[in-house]
Design an enzyme around this catalytic site. Structure first.
Site: not given
Length: 456
Positions: A61, A64, A83, A138
């Site tokens: 993911g 950070l 997206h 998400d």
């Protein structure tokens, strides 16, 4: 060393996330690399795509470290990076295989779920880590997990952040098979080659039909299947499949589509239901889009002049400029489709492929004849005049159709199809002017114009 490595073996394109020191965490460079690779995958010679990770992780993911000075506008980051890539995977007209070689966590897990097929190494794991830092899933995870697992199981998994082993993921149906790590890369290629040997158009339309089934009624899905089946009987792979069956041999599919006469194609889906309130206020609702479109077009004029010089010298438009111009032409189609009642949903502002019921498929940049480039502003004039005439046709049809929709809550199919025909020609004209192609706009109704969903 690139953050995303793209390799090709036959008709299989492999996209490898290449930041093994941070378990292939996502940053802006990786996002762009994935997007560029998916654009390359649109080439007709590519018939299957593999997404995997380097080292011992698939993807964990968001990196950070990018948020060390503050998260910034998270929503914009999601729309701009995450997206567009998961949407590009769903819109890619090829099978996409996630070869999950290690940990898939957070948005990395979402990336895997967005693919059409998932296979996992026995060392892989799936972790919906969002809840552990006080966030919701998400990048499509809520939609994808619910679709794959059902609401109850998806809720329990996503809200506890439970780590699933590869074996558990297979038991749940998240992955189709688990492979020993030592043989995983080889098996991933075997699976990809299997899909690459299939009739590519039939595979794509199966993918599209399954996605459409999320929102269609049974009767609508039956009609969509019938329309698609009729289209596929025109492909070389259908003829080859029938011949191979009769001759009792293995079929040798090529993945060729029905011959297309234009590289800019309009796809129309969505039903004919219209909400009376939005019909009555359509022009007012569209005003923000018209302002954005006007500003974008103004900038495109300046960019287009520079691009004209580059294309005249090089013989082809730079890929980055081509993609930017393609987004403009697609965005214009989205806005006009909404404005003229061809589609009902409010369009997004970005012009990405696969985000609106009326959409454009625009071929990648290709060599263009220099004499056509040199004389483009002159050559386009007849098409521009005809496109202007079509604008007036759109005005009249939209006015009459709006009256009908206000009375019945539906838009006439014939009006929708005529408007889509006009819109398709305008998009081809605009694409020709902006050097997206040197193919002249065509009036042939079967050229670059398809209805993906014929709903009643």
């Amino acid at each position: 060393m690139a953050d995303v490595d793209v390799t090709r073996e036959g008709s299989v394109l492999t996209i490898t996330l290449n930041r093994p020191d941070v378990l292939n965490a996502l940053n802006s460079s990786v996002h762009q690399g994935i997007f560029d690779a998916l654009e390359r995958a649109q080439h007709p010679s590519v018939r299957a795509v593999v997404i995997t990770g380097a080292g011992r992780g698939f993807c964990v993911g968001q990196d950070l470290q990018e948020f060390s000075s503050g998260a910034g506008d998270v929503a914009d980051n999601l729309r701009r990076n995450y997206h567009r890539n998961v949407l590009a995977i769903r819109a890619l007209q090829k099978p996409v295989i996630a070869a999950v070689n290690g940990a898939a966590a957070g948005a990395g897990m979402s990336l895997a779920l967005a693919c059409d097929v998932r296979i996992a190494a026995d060392s892989a794991s799936f972790v919906p880590a969002f809840i552990k830092i006080g966030l919701v899933p998400d990048s499509g995870a809520t939609w994808l997990a619910r679709r794959l697992l059902g609401t109850a199981r998806a809720f329990e998994w996503l809200t506890t952040g439970r780590r699933l082993s590869a074996e558990e993921a297979r038991d749940w149906g998240l992955v189709s098979e688990v492979v020993a790590a030592d043989h995983f890369a080889e098996r991933a290629q075997e699976v990809a080659q299997l899909f690459a040997a299939m009739p590519t158009r039939a595979v794509w339309h199966s993918k599209r039909l399954l996605d459409a089934a999320e929102t269609t009624t049974f009767a609508e899905q039956l009609e969509l299947e019938a329309v698609t089946q009729d289209e596929l009987t025109q492909t070389p792979d259908f003829r080859e499949g029938v011949a191979a069956f009769l001759e009792k041999r293995e079929a040798a599919f090529t993945g060729e589509d029905v011959p297309s006469t234009h590289p800019i194609r309009l796809n129309v889906s969505g039903d004919l239901e219209r909400w009376r309130l939005t019909v009555a206020t359509r022009w007012l609702l569209a005003l923000p889009h018209l302002i954005v479109l006007g500003l974008w077009t103004y900038i495109a004029v300046l960019v287009g002049i520079v691009n004209w010089v580059i294309t005249l010298v090089r013989g082809t438009s730079p890929r980055g400029v081509h993609e930017w111009m393609a987004r403009l032409v697609r965005y214009q189609a989205h806005v006009y489709a909404y404005l003229y009642f061809i589609a009902e949903p409010y369009p997004p502002f970005r012009g990405w492929r696969g985000t609106y019921p009326v959409d454009l498929d625009i071929a990648p940049p290709a060599p263009q004849a220099r004499w056509k480039t040199l004389l483009r502003i002159v050559l386009v004039l007849p098409a521009y005049v005809l496109a202007t005439v079509f604008t007036y046709v759109l005005y009249v049809v939209a006015f009459l159709g709006a009256l009908y929709a206000l009375a019945t809550g539906r838009y006439p199919r014939g009006f929708r199809d005529l408007s889509a025909y006009c819109l398709r020609y305008q998009a081809q004209m605009f694409g020709y002017l902006l050097l997206l192609t040197d193919r002249y706009p065509t009036l042939a109704s079967g050229s670059g114009f398809t209805h993906e969903r014929r709903q009643t």
